[in-house]
Scaffold this motif. Structure first.
Motif, PDB file in Angstrom:
ATOM      1  N   VAL A 107     -41.438 -66.393  -3.876  1.00 55.22           N
ATOM      2  CA  VAL A 107     -41.317 -64.943  -4.068  1.00 55.22           C
ATOM      3  C   VAL A 107     -39.890 -64.577  -4.485  1.00 55.22           C
ATOM      4  N   GLY A 108     -38.910 -65.131  -3.797  1.00 49.61           N
ATOM      5  CA  GLY A 108     -37.525 -64.863  -4.157  1.00 49.61           C
ATOM      6  C   GLY A 108     -37.189 -65.366  -5.537  1.00 49.61           C
ATOM      7  N   PHE A 109     -37.664 -66.569  -5.866  1.00 53.12           N
ATOM      8  CA  PHE A 109     -37.424 -67.150  -7.188  1.00 53.12           C
ATOM      9  C   PHE A 109     -37.992 -66.265  -8.292  1.00 53.12           C
ATOM     10  N   GLN A 110     -39.220 -65.819  -8.130  1.00 52.54           N
ATOM     11  CA  GLN A 110     -39.833 -64.975  -9.161  1.00 52.54           C
ATOM     12  C   GLN A 110     -39.114 -63.639  -9.297  1.00 52.54           C
ATOM     13  N   THR A 111     -38.634 -63.109  -8.184  1.00 52.57           N
ATOM     14  CA  THR A 111     -37.857 -61.865  -8.241  1.00 52.57           C
ATOM     15  C   THR A 111     -36.575 -62.071  -9.031  1.00 52.57           C
ATOM     16  N   LEU A 112     -35.876 -63.163  -8.764  1.00 55.07           N
ATOM     17  CA  LEU A 112     -34.646 -63.472  -9.495  1.00 55.07           C
ATOM     18  C   LEU A 112     -34.916 -63.643 -10.980  1.00 55.07           C
ATOM     19  N   VAL A 113     -35.957 -64.372 -11.321  1.00 54.91           N
ATOM     20  CA  VAL A 113     -36.305 -64.580 -12.729  1.00 54.91           C
ATOM     21  C   VAL A 113     -36.522 -63.249 -13.433  1.00 54.91           C
ATOM     22  N   HIS A 114     -37.254 -62.362 -12.784  1.00 55.32           N
ATOM     23  CA  HIS A 114     -37.555 -61.065 -13.380  1.00 55.32           C
ATOM     24  C   HIS A 114     -36.275 -60.271 -13.665  1.00 55.32           C
ATOM     25  N   VAL A 115     -35.349 -60.269 -12.704  1.00 55.07           N
ATOM     26  CA  VAL A 115     -34.099 -59.526 -12.880  1.00 55.07           C
ATOM     27  C   VAL A 115     -33.250 -60.151 -13.983  1.00 55.07           C
ATOM     28  N   LEU A 116     -33.155 -61.476 -14.007  1.00 53.00           N
ATOM     29  CA  LEU A 116     -32.372 -62.140 -15.054  1.00 53.00           C
ATOM     30  C   LEU A 116     -32.980 -61.899 -16.432  1.00 53.00           C
ATOM     31  N   TYR A 117     -34.303 -61.874 -16.483  1.00 56.64           N
ATOM     32  CA  TYR A 117     -34.965 -61.558 -17.755  1.00 56.64           C
ATOM     33  C   TYR A 117     -34.544 -60.185 -18.260  1.00 56.64           C
ATOM     34  N   GLN A 118     -34.514 -59.212 -17.386  1.00 52.73           N
ATOM     35  CA  GLN A 118     -34.152 -57.856 -17.800  1.00 52.73           C
ATOM     36  C   GLN A 118     -32.755 -57.804 -18.394  1.00 52.73           C
ATOM     37  N   TYR A 119     -31.805 -58.547 -17.786  1.00 52.03           N
ATOM     38  CA  TYR A 119     -30.428 -58.493 -18.264  1.00 52.03           C
ATOM     39  C   TYR A 119     -30.165 -59.439 -19.431  1.00 52.03           C
ATOM     40  N   GLY A 120     -31.021 -60.440 -19.615  1.00 48.36           N
ATOM     41  CA  GLY A 120     -30.817 -61.367 -20.718  1.00 48.36           C
ATOM     42  C   GLY A 120     -31.666 -61.096 -21.934  1.00 48.36           C
ATOM     43  N   TYR A 121     -32.875 -60.579 -21.719  1.00 52.69           N
ATOM     44  CA  TYR A 121     -33.825 -60.412 -22.815  1.00 52.69           C
ATOM     45  C   TYR A 121     -34.438 -59.017 -22.872  1.00 52.69           C
ATOM     46  N   GLY A 122     -34.525 -58.344 -21.738  1.00 57.40           N
ATOM     47  CA  GLY A 122     -35.296 -57.118 -21.632  1.00 57.40           C
ATOM     48  C   GLY A 122     -34.497 -55.844 -21.806  1.00 57.40           C
TER      49      GLY A 122
END
Length: 427
Positions: A405-420
């Motif tokens: 759960v924590g890993f997926q949350t981190l991925v989502h946030v990093l996606y927003q700042y890197g790609y989103g």
């Protein structure tokens, strides 16, 4: 993410993250079941080198900086955008658990691996970091890794510090292969970091008690670490009357009891701890002549923390004077309370809402590397539950499903700042 994330691939990387966390725990594994990875020791060096190899196998550029921090980088297409840094520390306490620090390192590494595999080159550079040290377990100095990155520490603070075997910090650093004068490695001090995001086990029992999956950290407590040295006169235990003794241990015991008494009187959220006490050249038939002990004070309010320290040390001085002893105090750490960034924290909450994860806002009672980044760039922390709040212990444990759960949350946030939607935002 673009519509729905690549859920099957994300699940695969979550499982790989769990396996990698177990793999990392083999570096410094203790026979008792814990992990000991102390700064610049052999298990520490092997772990950092293994991380570099692992990232390079995933196509991530990875290398050391000049003091032993390890970076993995996904270079962005727009160099004008400040990078987002994510990670935690690789070192442990003696006979510690396998999640403290290590989870943040592995989750960050696998997050970059997933994002590269699925989305390719980000617009903004995303970096992971495995800080060389945070705990202060080998040498009486904490945050050696992030302290250098943020400019809070330099080699001067390490000069003269030695571990219990007498090896100095700078000697250990050189033995591990980190020679500052070589001029070949990346400088430790960094400028222009856009933001820092750290994922970590809670090391407390709040999330488990409240049955929440994610803690969004609002602030990190301030922390003072000191060494207290009490000096009396060593003398014969049988021929020295009680009224004539200059007993350093008896005085230190009174000071430890005073610490607990004053901390209870002050009340929450202040905590004060004497975690180590050493009788120098102690034997059973000698009145102790010198005692050294550590003092750790934490509070969310800088003023109250400092006032408590001042009053407590004054009581120590009174105890020493009454017993006709000498006292010396050395401060090793004075980390101020730091608020986390509301913008990145909001993105963490948005990620939780996206997945339907139960979350709460909460302060951190433990110190973290994010505490040093807070004053120089937007910083945030993600907590996952710790079973029974146990940490710094071989019994430290977080359920695999909570780690994912924590890993997926981190991925989502990093996606927003890197790609989103946050990729173009000036930080």
């Amino acid at each position: 993410m673009k519509g729905h994330p690549q859920e099957e691939m994300l699940a695969q990387y979550g499982e790989r993250m769990l396996l990698a966390l177990e793999w990392l725990a083999t570096f410094g594994a203790d026979p008792e079941g814990g992990v000991t990875r102390l700064l610049y020791a052999e298990p520490w060096l092997k772990a950092q080198l293994a991380l570099i190899d692992h990232m390079q196998s995933m196509g991530i550029k990875a290398d050391f900086d000049e003091i032993g921090n390890v970076y993995g980088k996904l270079l962005g297409s727009d160099p004008s955008l400040k990078p987002i840094l994510t990670g935690s520390h690789i070192d442990t306490v003696k006979n510690g658990g396998k999640y403290d620090g290590a989870y943040g390192v592995i989750a960050s590494m696998m997050a970059l691996g997933y994002l590269k595999a699925v989305y390719g080159t980000p617009k903004r550079t995303l970096e992971m970091v495995s800080f060389c040290e945070e705990e202060g377990s080998r040498f009486p100095l904490a945050y050696w890794g992030s302290g250098h990155v943020t400019g809070v520490l330099s080699l001067a603070e390490g000069a003269g510090l030695a571990d219990p075997e007498g090896v100095t910090l700078l000697e250990a650093m050189a033995r591990a292969g980190f020679e500052i004068d070589q001029g070949e490695s990346q400088p430790a001090k960094r400028n222009g970091i856009g933001g820092y995001i750290e994922i970590h086990i809670e090391q407390g029992a709040v999330l488990e008690f409240k049955e929440k999956q994610i803690g969004v950290v609002t602030a990190i407590v301030g922390q003072i670490r000191m060494t207290i040295v009490v000096t009396g006169i060593p003398n014969h235990a049988g021929t020295t009357p009680m009224t004539m003794r200059k007993d350093a241990l008896a005085a230190a015991a009174e000071m430890v009891a005073m610490t607990e008494k004053m901390a209870f009187a002050e009340g929450e959220p202040l905590v004060a701890t004497v975690g180590r006490l050493e009788v120098k050249r102690g034997t059973s038939n000698v009145v102790p002549g010198e005692v050294e002990f550590t003092l750790d004070i934490r509070h969310t309010d800088e003023r109250k923390m400092e006032a408590f320290r001042t009053e407590l040390i004054s009581r120590f001085v009174e105890i020493a004077a009454r017993r006709e002893l000498y006292i010396d105090t050395v401060e090793h750490l004075n980390a101020l309370p730091v608020a986390m960034d509301s913008g990145i924290s909001a993105e963490i909450e948005a990620a939780c809402d996206f997945y339907g994860y139960e979350h709460i806002r909460m302060p951190s009672g433990a110190g973290h590397d994010a505490q040093l980044f807070g004053p120089i760039c937007p910083s945030a922390m993600i907590f996952v539950p710790s079973r029974a709040g146990i940490s710094h212990n071989p019994n430290e444990f977080t359920k695999p499903e909570d780690l994912i759960v924590g890993f997926q949350t981190l991925v989502h946030v990093l996606y927003q700042y890197g790609y989103g939607g946050k990729a173009d935002e000036n930080l």
